[in-house]
Design an enzyme around this catalytic site. Sequence first.
Site, PDB file in Angstrom:
ATOM      1  N   GLY A   1       2.752   1.858  10.590  1.00  0.00           N
ATOM      2  CA  GLY A   1       3.471   3.783  10.668  1.00  0.00           C
ATOM      3  C   GLY A   1       3.934   3.724  11.503  1.00  0.00           C
ATOM      4  O   GLY A   1       4.120   4.510  12.969  1.00  0.00           O
TER       5      GLY A   1
ATOM      6  N   ASN B   1       0.799  -0.961  -0.218  1.00  0.00           N
ATOM      7  CA  ASN B   1      -0.157   0.101   0.230  1.00  0.00           C
ATOM      8  C   ASN B   1       0.614   1.265  -0.225  1.00  0.00           C
ATOM      9  O   ASN B   1       1.575   1.960   1.104  1.00  0.00           O
ATOM     10  CB  ASN B   1      -0.768   0.222   1.194  1.00  0.00           C
ATOM     11  CG  ASN B   1      -1.801   1.203   1.672  1.00  0.00           C
ATOM     12  OD1 ASN B   1      -1.722   2.435   0.484  1.00  0.00           O
ATOM     13  ND2 ASN B   1      -2.374   1.691   2.398  1.00  0.00           N
TER      14      ASN B   1
END
Length: 253
Positions: free
Chosen positions: A174, A10
């Site tokens: 993240g 992604n």
Amino acid sequence: MTRIPLIAGNWKLNLGPSQARALGAELAQALADRRDTEVAIFPTALSIPAVLGAVKGSGITVGVQEIHDKDTGAYTGTNSAHFAREAGCTWALIGHSERRQLFAETDEAVGRKARAALQAGLLPMVCIGETLEQRDAGQVHAVVTRQLSAALGTLRPDEAVTVAIAYEPIWAIGTGRTASPEQAQEVHAALRAWLRDRYPAFVAEQTRILYGGSVKPANAAELLGQPDIDGALVGGASLKADSFRAIVQAASA
Ligand code: 13P
């Protein structure tokens, strides 16, 4: 029944057309020797044509990061599943936590979009996952099964089995913090049990459940070694050919 591993990248809002074309071309070469592993890439929409050109003939598939549930109309600023299909996409990413958190995407919208993707001939990759507060409150199973139920609710077994489910705990996205292989496996097993309860046996056996959230070359093998982890949805580490290749290799091992 063995499920073919699926490693997806992604790219989020990174890599405009020229950079995306370059990385696509690098990956087409770097992944040419992969065995028994499927690879999908989700570039930002404007970079999709460039990436499709760069990976042509490599077997790498491409998906759109966001679709609306309507085909056409007065819906400024979004993409439709039909147009993504016409542009050459194979997949639609649906319900990513960034869409849910930053763009107020609801469980109901995720369900409508999964149906729209299938009707257009796209394969949905549906993301689910809990926040840290929900985990600390012992709500992981309740949250992910509610999200899964909303996403698959109206699908027939032959449709549901084409969906790739991506379990992405929000606290691991993240952040550099990964769910441990045991934590991830526990949730994946619960998701598969949920499928087993609701559908004919082939759905739970064949549906791929990917893990996402700070997947890196260093942790990929251990995560992918778990019996119910069938692949990975990779953010940051998918932006470099070397690290993405190492993760694909871990899946092929
Ligand atoms: P990171 O791999 O950067 O944590 O991102 C995960 C993700 O959100 C993939 O969809």
